[in-house]
Design a protein around this motif. Structure first.
Motif, mmCIF file in Angstrom:
data_model
loop_
_atom_site.group_PDB
_atom_site.id
_atom_site.type_symbol
_atom_site.label_atom_id
_atom_site.label_comp_id
_atom_site.label_asym_id
_atom_site.label_seq_id
_atom_site.Cartn_x
_atom_site.Cartn_y
_atom_site.Cartn_z
ATOM 1 N N MET A 1 0.795 -1.044 -0.041
ATOM 2 C CA MET A 1 0.043 0.002 0.004
ATOM 3 C C MET A 1 0.917 1.232 0.096
ATOM 4 N N SER A 2 0.787 2.028 -1.043
ATOM 5 C CA SER A 2 1.598 3.288 -0.994
ATOM 6 C C SER A 2 0.974 4.339 -0.597
ATOM 7 N N GLU A 3 -0.296 4.172 -0.632
ATOM 8 C CA GLU A 3 -0.981 5.489 -0.344
ATOM 9 C C GLU A 3 -0.850 6.145 1.126
ATOM 10 N N LYS A 4 -0.799 7.265 1.303
ATOM 11 C CA LYS A 4 -0.376 7.873 2.595
ATOM 12 C C LYS A 4 -1.831 7.897 3.310
ATOM 13 N N ILE A 5 -1.898 7.256 4.575
ATOM 14 C CA ILE A 5 -2.916 7.064 5.548
ATOM 15 C C ILE A 5 -2.825 8.050 6.444
ATOM 16 N N LYS A 6 -4.109 8.877 6.852
ATOM 17 C CA LYS A 6 -3.995 9.647 7.951
ATOM 18 C C LYS A 6 -5.313 9.442 8.752
ATOM 19 N N VAL A 7 -4.780 9.099 9.965
ATOM 20 C CA VAL A 7 -5.799 8.895 11.049
ATOM 21 C C VAL A 7 -5.792 9.793 12.177
ATOM 22 N N VAL A 8 -7.132 10.170 12.333
ATOM 23 C CA VAL A 8 -7.411 11.108 13.495
ATOM 24 C C VAL A 8 -8.128 10.682 14.713
ATOM 25 N N THR A 9 -7.583 11.036 15.733
ATOM 26 C CA THR A 9 -8.068 10.471 17.234
ATOM 27 C C THR A 9 -8.664 11.591 18.170
ATOM 28 N N ILE A 10 -9.878 11.483 17.815
ATOM 29 C CA ILE A 10 -10.643 12.571 18.858
ATOM 30 C C ILE A 10 -10.667 12.103 20.501
ATOM 31 N N GLY A 11 -10.249 12.976 21.317
ATOM 32 C CA GLY A 11 -9.972 12.593 22.596
ATOM 33 C C GLY A 11 -8.483 12.078 22.755
ATOM 34 N N GLY A 12 -7.523 12.614 21.913
ATOM 35 C CA GLY A 12 -6.328 12.003 21.912
ATOM 36 C C GLY A 12 -5.416 12.123 23.272
ATOM 37 N N GLY A 13 -5.926 13.143 24.146
ATOM 38 C CA GLY A 13 -5.431 13.021 25.396
ATOM 39 C C GLY A 13 -5.827 12.244 26.115
ATOM 40 N N SER A 14 -6.474 10.960 25.928
ATOM 41 C CA SER A 14 -6.914 9.662 26.781
ATOM 42 C C SER A 14 -5.498 8.966 26.977
ATOM 43 N N SER A 15 -5.726 8.533 28.410
ATOM 44 C CA SER A 15 -4.588 7.594 28.771
ATOM 45 C C SER A 15 -4.526 6.231 27.874
ATOM 46 N N TYR A 16 -5.651 6.146 27.197
ATOM 47 C CA TYR A 16 -5.789 4.791 26.207
ATOM 48 C C TYR A 16 -5.127 5.117 25.050
ATOM 49 N N THR A 17 -4.557 6.162 24.700
ATOM 50 C CA THR A 17 -3.823 6.464 23.411
ATOM 51 C C THR A 17 -2.620 5.754 23.213
ATOM 52 N N PRO A 18 -1.844 5.800 24.043
ATOM 53 C CA PRO A 18 -0.542 5.160 23.932
ATOM 54 C C PRO A 18 -0.764 3.628 23.570
ATOM 55 N N GLU A 19 -1.844 3.059 23.902
ATOM 56 C CA GLU A 19 -2.181 1.524 23.710
ATOM 57 C C GLU A 19 -2.623 1.584 22.040
#
Length: 154
Positions: A1-19
């Motif tokens: 897959m050569s397409e660049k993939i952009k992901v957005v996480t709403i609530g990125g300050g969550s302690s679950y984000t590192p997981e």
């Protein structure tokens, strides 16, 4: 897959984000995310900064070409997004404290969104959010998606 993939996480300050980031790192060969945006609200900015720094170190240590961004402007982050994830709690940690302290919480309802999903569906395939459908419709409209098929999962 050569397409660049952009992901957005709403609530990125969550302690679950590192997981979540750890999962993206481990599966980079299958899903080569080039941009990950962590979005939060002004009240969560301090926590967002801490989580951002931790995730930045994780990505750097993994040696993958993923660019991490943080912002309080969800509209900016959502432009060109391929995927949007959510990790938020309506009312933030103060709401969790109230629910945890409440004696009216039943064993079935539980203290976590997954407990509610497990009770309603018999299993917990996803985190059930307490966000209103009106809020989800606003997000969908911002992304240019149809809002007509949105209905409760149960």
């Amino acid at each position: 897959m050569s397409e660049k993939i952009k992901v957005v996480t709403i609530g990125g300050g969550s302690s679950y984000t590192p997981e979540l980031v750890d999962g993206f790192i481990k599966r980079y060969a299958e899903l080569p995310i080039s941009e990950l945006w962590l979005v939060d609200i002004p009240a969560g900015e301090e926590k967002l900064n801490i989580i951002f720094d931790l995730c930045q170190r994780m990505i750097r240590q993994a040696g993958i070409p993923m660019t991490l961004h943080k912002t309080l402007d969800r509209r900016e982050a959502l432009v060109g997004a391929h995927f949007v994830t959510t990790q938020l709690r309506v009312g933030q940690l103060q709401a969790r404290e109230k629910v945890s302290a409440s004696r009216s919480v039943t064993a079935c309802w539980g203290r976590r969104p997954t407990a509610r999903a497990a009770c309603l569906k018999g299993y917990a395939p996803f985190r059930l959010s307490s966000i209103s459908s009106a809020t989800w419709k606003r997000f969908a409209r911002m992304l240019g998606l149809s809002t007509s098929p949105i209905r409760p999962a149960w």
